[in-house]
Write a protein that holds these residues in place. Structure first.
Motif, PDB file in Angstrom:
ATOM      1  N   PHE A 296     -35.543  20.904  -3.626  1.00  0.00           N
ATOM      2  CA  PHE A 296     -34.448  21.867  -3.683  1.00  0.00           C
ATOM      3  C   PHE A 296     -33.227  21.240  -4.350  1.00  0.00           C
ATOM      4  O   PHE A 296     -33.047  20.022  -4.338  1.00  0.00           O
ATOM      5  N   LYS A 297     -32.422  22.078  -4.968  1.00  0.00           N
ATOM      6  CA  LYS A 297     -31.168  21.647  -5.587  1.00  0.00           C
ATOM      7  C   LYS A 297     -30.267  22.873  -5.711  1.00  0.00           C
ATOM      8  O   LYS A 297     -30.727  24.017  -5.691  1.00  0.00           O
ATOM      9  N   GLN A 298     -28.960  22.626  -5.837  1.00  0.00           N
ATOM     10  CA  GLN A 298     -28.036  23.746  -5.946  1.00  0.00           C
ATOM     11  C   GLN A 298     -28.145  24.390  -7.316  1.00  0.00           C
ATOM     12  O   GLN A 298     -28.490  23.742  -8.313  1.00  0.00           O
ATOM     13  N   LYS A 299     -27.885  25.697  -7.365  1.00  0.00           N
ATOM     14  CA  LYS A 299     -27.933  26.417  -8.630  1.00  0.00           C
ATOM     15  C   LYS A 299     -26.787  25.954  -9.539  1.00  0.00           C
ATOM     16  O   LYS A 299     -25.739  25.527  -9.066  1.00  0.00           O
ATOM     17  N   GLU A 300     -27.015  26.065 -10.830  1.00  0.00           N
ATOM     18  CA  GLU A 300     -26.084  25.500 -11.808  1.00  0.00           C
ATOM     19  C   GLU A 300     -24.694  26.118 -11.744  1.00  0.00           C
ATOM     20  O   GLU A 300     -23.705  25.459 -12.046  1.00  0.00           O
ATOM     21  N   ASN A 301     -24.583  27.387 -11.390  1.00  0.00           N
ATOM     22  CA  ASN A 301     -23.273  28.033 -11.389  1.00  0.00           C
ATOM     23  C   ASN A 301     -22.581  27.996 -10.031  1.00  0.00           C
ATOM     24  O   ASN A 301     -21.634  28.729  -9.792  1.00  0.00           O
ATOM     25  N   VAL A 302     -23.040  27.107  -9.131  1.00  0.00           N
ATOM     26  CA  VAL A 302     -22.370  26.894  -7.847  1.00  0.00           C
ATOM     27  C   VAL A 302     -21.430  25.705  -7.992  1.00  0.00           C
ATOM     28  O   VAL A 302     -21.850  24.617  -8.384  1.00  0.00           O
ATOM     29  N   ILE A 303     -20.167  25.905  -7.674  1.00  0.00           N
ATOM     30  CA  ILE A 303     -19.149  24.869  -7.873  1.00  0.00           C
ATOM     31  C   ILE A 303     -19.118  23.886  -6.713  1.00  0.00           C
ATOM     32  O   ILE A 303     -19.015  22.675  -6.910  1.00  0.00           O
ATOM     33  N   THR A 304     -19.175  24.383  -5.490  1.00  0.00           N
ATOM     34  CA  THR A 304     -19.105  23.511  -4.315  1.00  0.00           C
ATOM     35  C   THR A 304     -20.240  22.485  -4.340  1.00  0.00           C
ATOM     36  O   THR A 304     -21.393  22.847  -4.544  1.00  0.00           O
ATOM     37  N   PRO A 305     -19.945  21.206  -4.134  1.00  0.00           N
ATOM     38  CA  PRO A 305     -21.013  20.200  -4.075  1.00  0.00           C
ATOM     39  C   PRO A 305     -21.969  20.499  -2.923  1.00  0.00           C
ATOM     40  O   PRO A 305     -21.569  20.561  -1.762  1.00  0.00           O
ATOM     41  N   LEU A 306     -23.241  20.705  -3.254  1.00  0.00           N
ATOM     42  CA  LEU A 306     -24.277  20.923  -2.251  1.00  0.00           C
ATOM     43  C   LEU A 306     -25.307  19.804  -2.347  1.00  0.00           C
ATOM     44  O   LEU A 306     -25.044  18.761  -2.933  1.00  0.00           O
TER      45      LEU A 306
END
Length: 434
Positions: free
Chosen positions: A268-278
């Motif tokens: 899993f990884k955060q989607k590219e257009n999510v700004i908040t560091p996940l």
């Protein structure tokens, strides 16, 4: 509060779980040990030492689960594959079960352990293609949701007391600057209870070389709570709350096995257009029960400003501090059909820049906690309120000392790595001279 492009809001995970204190210090070191005497009713224990390796290349295997069959007694191998297990005399006729993802489980009779260190070699577990075809699902997100919704399968119906060993180290570059260790009792609440888990301090010791830290003191707030809260099943809101799932991309990786059971590996990884560091990492989910067997994940630290706000509570004005690595690992163990938290490891690295100076320093904070025993308690758990830790606890401020080499007594602990072992011997030599 930081927001993603979608308006994502993160909860209390960052506000108390991994907080770095950076500030000036004039704290003096003392040699007081905090310990609760071992009850006289304890059985005499025998000690068994071993090292677990990959049979094909003799490479030591870290974080291998070690437990005594038909009991709740266990430990885990350190980063160098070594372990020390203390077993009551009443269980010496039993065997030790050794297991880790991707390898065949092995059992060794305690009577077969040699004097000194016993070498235990594990074989890689090969997955048959037919097994993958039979169990391969089509919808990855449905597997993740089912895993999160199966909380009742992981928790015990009664109150549970878990004995655990906790270690916390701080290094300036490669040199140890602070070392804290503790035995704690985790008061786990049943699945139907609204009460939060509590942690009681049983024994602890610490030593901090503030001269090595220069004029900066780094302190990790939370202590054992930091590791306890990495339990994704018990505390999913800190990483995979219902509203957070849509901000991640999930995909199947190559499956593996544990104890002959097929395990899905989901990346899993955060989607590219999510700004908040996940986060990004891997979930290891049992194919039959959909129980989480382990997880490894890291925070996306590309945005220095936002990640610094997540971790740094206090610092001097002339210092810039930001994380360069934040990695987490959590393992679970099954007993009587129930899965429970067994081990977690946290590694945080920070770069500290003094404004106006050419050079910077890198500090690494590492904490790990392993459950070494547990018991169900159907009656009300009696707590010693004076020893209860708070979620804001800073362990290195609670106790100090390393004078007694037999300090841990009957308790099982995580065997120290050679660098930590060397640091302990150095501390003990210093104490003898003083």
């Amino acid at each position: 509060m930081m927001k993603a492009q979608y308006g994502l809001k993160k909860g209390a995970f960052y506000s108390f779980m991994f907080i770095l204190f950076v500030g000036y210090t004039t704290i003096a070191q003392n040699d007081i040990e905090n310990k609760k005497e071992t009850p006289e009713s304890y059985e005499q224990n025998a000690e068994f030492k071993g090292i677990v390796r990959d049979i094909t290349n003799n490479k030591p295997l870290a974080y291998v689960d070690i437990h005594v069959s038909e009991t709740n007694i266990g430990t885990i191998t350190n980063a160098e594959g070594e372990f020390l297990l203390k077993v009551p005399s009443s269980h010496l006729n039993k065997s030790v079960v050794i297991s880790i993802l991707g390898y065949k489980k092995k059992e060794v009779l305690l009577s077969e352990f040699k004097k000194g260190i016993t070498k235990i070699d594990l074989e890689v577990s090969v997955i048959e293609l037919s097994d993958i075809n039979i169990y391969s699902p089509k919808d990855v997100i449905s597997i993740v949701k089912a895993m999160l919704n199966n909380k009742g399968k992981y928790n015990f119906d009664d109150q549970t007391i878990m004995t655990a060993f906790y270690r916390e180290t701080i290094k300036k570059r490669r040199k140890n600057a602070s070392l804290s260790e503790a035995v704690v009792q985790i008061h786990k609440q049943p699945k139907k209870s609204l009460r939060r888990d509590a942690i009681e301090l049983i024994k602890s010791r610490k030593n901090t070389n503030y001269s090595r830290l220069d004029t900066i003191a780094l302190k990790l707030q939370g202590g054992p709570f930091s590791n306890l809260h990495t339990d994704i099943i018990k505390y999913p809101e800190y990483i995979f709350s219902d509203e957070d799932l849509e901000y991640y991309d999930f995909s199947f990786d190559q499956s593996t096995q544990i104890n002959k059971n097929l395990v899905y590996v989901i990346s899993f990884k955060q989607k590219e257009n999510v700004i908040t560091p996940l986060y990004y990492g891997k979930l290891y989910i049992d194919a039959k029960t959909l129980a989480l067997t382990s997880a490894t994940f890291s925070l996306n630290v590309e945005n220095k400003e936002l990640t610094s706000k997540m971790y740094v509570r206090k610092k001097p004005r002339k210092v810039d501090v930001y994380p360069i690595e934040a990695t987490y690992k959590v393992n679970y163990r099954t007993q009587n059909g129930k899965w429970h938290y067994a081990y977690s490891n946290i590694l945080l690295s920070f770069k500290v820049n003094w404004k106006g100076k050419l050079f910077n320093n890198v500090y690494t904070l590492n904490s790990e906690m392993a459950v070494t025993d547990w018991k169900l308690n159907t009656s009300e758990i009696v707590r010693n309120k004076s020893n209860m830790l708070r979620q804001t606890t800073i362990l290195i401020d609670e106790t100090s000392g390393f004078a007694d080499p037999e300090f841990w007594g009957e308790y099982n602990i995580i065997e120290p790595e050679k660098s930590i072992e060397s640091a302990i011997r150095k501390i003990q030599r210093q104490l003898k001279r003083t």
